[in-house]
Design a protein around this motif. Structure first.
Motif, PDB file in Angstrom:
ATOM      1  N   TYR A   1     -78.115  23.862  11.682  1.00  0.00           N
ATOM      2  CA  TYR A   1     -76.778  23.681  12.256  1.00  0.00           C
ATOM      3  C   TYR A   1     -75.792  24.640  11.594  1.00  0.00           C
ATOM      4  CZ  TYR A   1     -78.579  19.560  14.547  1.00  0.00           C
ATOM      5  OH  TYR A   1     -79.310  18.726  15.337  1.00  0.00           O
ATOM      6  N   ASP A   2     -74.784  25.048  12.355  1.00  0.00           N
ATOM      7  CA  ASP A   2     -73.705  25.894  11.849  1.00  0.00           C
ATOM      8  C   ASP A   2     -72.621  24.948  11.335  1.00  0.00           C
ATOM      9  OD1 ASP A   2     -71.688  27.701  11.358  1.00  0.00           O
ATOM     10  OD2 ASP A   2     -71.553  28.431  13.417  1.00  0.00           O
ATOM     11  N   VAL A   3     -72.710  24.569  10.068  1.00  0.00           N
ATOM     12  CA  VAL A   3     -71.836  23.541   9.490  1.00  0.00           C
ATOM     13  C   VAL A   3     -70.675  24.182   8.741  1.00  0.00           C
ATOM     14  CG1 VAL A   3     -71.708  21.570   7.910  1.00  0.00           C
ATOM     15  CG2 VAL A   3     -73.801  21.977   9.229  1.00  0.00           C
TER      16      VAL A   3
ATOM     17  N   PRO B   1     -77.921  19.412   3.744  1.00  0.00           N
ATOM     18  CA  PRO B   1     -79.176  19.208   4.467  1.00  0.00           C
ATOM     19  C   PRO B   1     -79.051  19.446   5.975  1.00  0.00           C
ATOM     20  CG  PRO B   1     -78.435  17.131   3.491  1.00  0.00           C
ATOM     21  CD  PRO B   1     -77.536  18.214   2.994  1.00  0.00           C
ATOM     22  N   LEU B   2     -77.880  19.164   6.559  1.00  0.00           N
ATOM     23  CA  LEU B   2     -77.706  19.415   7.990  1.00  0.00           C
ATOM     24  C   LEU B   2     -77.744  20.922   8.261  1.00  0.00           C
ATOM     25  CD1 LEU B   2     -77.295  17.743  10.593  1.00  0.00           C
ATOM     26  CD2 LEU B   2     -74.854  18.194  10.350  1.00  0.00           C
ATOM     27  N   ARG B   3     -77.121  21.697   7.405  1.00  0.00           N
ATOM     28  CA  ARG B   3     -77.164  23.157   7.550  1.00  0.00           C
ATOM     29  C   ARG B   3     -78.590  23.669   7.396  1.00  0.00           C
ATOM     30  NH1 ARG B   3     -75.886  28.492   5.541  1.00  0.00           N
ATOM     31  NH2 ARG B   3     -76.268  28.093   3.350  1.00  0.00           N
TER      32      ARG B   3
ATOM     33  N   VAL C   1     -70.733  22.508  13.821  1.00  0.00           N
ATOM     34  CA  VAL C   1     -70.395  21.157  13.376  1.00  0.00           C
ATOM     35  C   VAL C   1     -69.357  21.210  12.254  1.00  0.00           C
ATOM     36  CG1 VAL C   1     -71.346  19.029  12.407  1.00  0.00           C
ATOM     37  CG2 VAL C   1     -72.754  20.426  13.919  1.00  0.00           C
ATOM     38  N   LEU C   2     -68.386  20.306  12.322  1.00  0.00           N
ATOM     39  CA  LEU C   2     -67.417  20.135  11.245  1.00  0.00           C
ATOM     40  C   LEU C   2     -67.722  18.845  10.507  1.00  0.00           C
ATOM     41  CD1 LEU C   2     -64.755  20.892   9.747  1.00  0.00           C
ATOM     42  CD2 LEU C   2     -63.545  19.497  11.459  1.00  0.00           C
ATOM     43  N   ASP C   3     -67.879  18.938   9.195  1.00  0.00           N
ATOM     44  CA  ASP C   3     -68.009  17.771   8.325  1.00  0.00           C
ATOM     45  C   ASP C   3     -66.665  17.592   7.646  1.00  0.00           C
ATOM     46  OD1 ASP C   3     -68.361  16.004   6.174  1.00  0.00           O
ATOM     47  OD2 ASP C   3     -70.303  16.818   5.604  1.00  0.00           O
TER      48      ASP C   3
END
Length: 196
Positions: A70-72, A64-66, A51-53
């Motif tokens: 997730y691979d952020v 928090p997503l990581r 995922v790209l933020d």
């Protein structure tokens, strides 16, 4: 407003308090809002996705997503914001970008999902459209884009970094068709798109 104008405004000392409305309440409320948004994103993005933020700021949502597996990767135009993120999570991959130079940082790498929250609303139409195009370009076919890209019956350019730029739905649909994006029916505070 151009990307350069937004970056300059963002890096002013008084901008820290204007980053998000919950910051005026408390730091705990600010962080809780990031967790809530990460949970909403996780409801749409497959577990473990890359995922790209874009516009990650200080990592309010990325961290928090990581933590959810997730691979952020975070990208932001502001070195101050990236430094603040690194203080909170030094292992989260980041790069500095205004969205115009993804190839320089990513090569041919693409993501399963890209999200861009509270960024497009600060940019003029031309810059906003170019950002959406560049974000789509780094999204895998079949991948998702979660974009805070609001529509309005009375669209307007926000004229200033704290103003909100809104779009005519017809114009948004024209851009999405050209970029091979399909709107996903999702009850979210942002629009969700599938890359075709």
């Amino acid at each position: 407003m151009s990307a350069e104008d937004v970056i300059k405004a963002w890096d002013q000392p008084e901008a820290r308090g204007a980053v998000h409305p919950t910051r005026g309440i408390s730091e705990d409320a600010y962080q809780a809002s990031g967790h809530a948004q990460a949970e909403l994103l996780a409801a749409d993005i497959p577990a473990g996705a890359k995922v790209l933020d874009f516009g990650c700021g200080d990592g309010r949502v990325a961290i928090p997503l990581r933590a959810m597996g997730y691979d952020v990767t975070g990208a932001d135009a502001s070195p101050r914001m990236l430094a603040a993120l690194a203080e909170r999570d030094p292992d989260l991959a980041t790069f500095q970008s205004d969205g115009s130079d993804f190839g320089k940082h990513l090569g041919r790498r693409k993501f399963d999902a890209v999200y861009c929250l509270a960024v497009l609303i600060h940019h003029d139409y031309g810059t906003g459209e170019q950002l959406v195009e560049n974000l789509r370009a780094v999204t895998k076919k079949g991948g998702l884009l979660a974009l805070d890209w609001p529509v309005s019956d009375d669209p307007s350019d926000g004229h200033g970094w704290l103003g909100v730029t809104t779009w005519a739905r017809e114009r948004q649909d024209e851009i999405a068709t050209r970029l091979k994006m399909e709107r996903v029916d999702a009850d979210r505070p942002w629009s969700v798109w599938r890359a075709l």
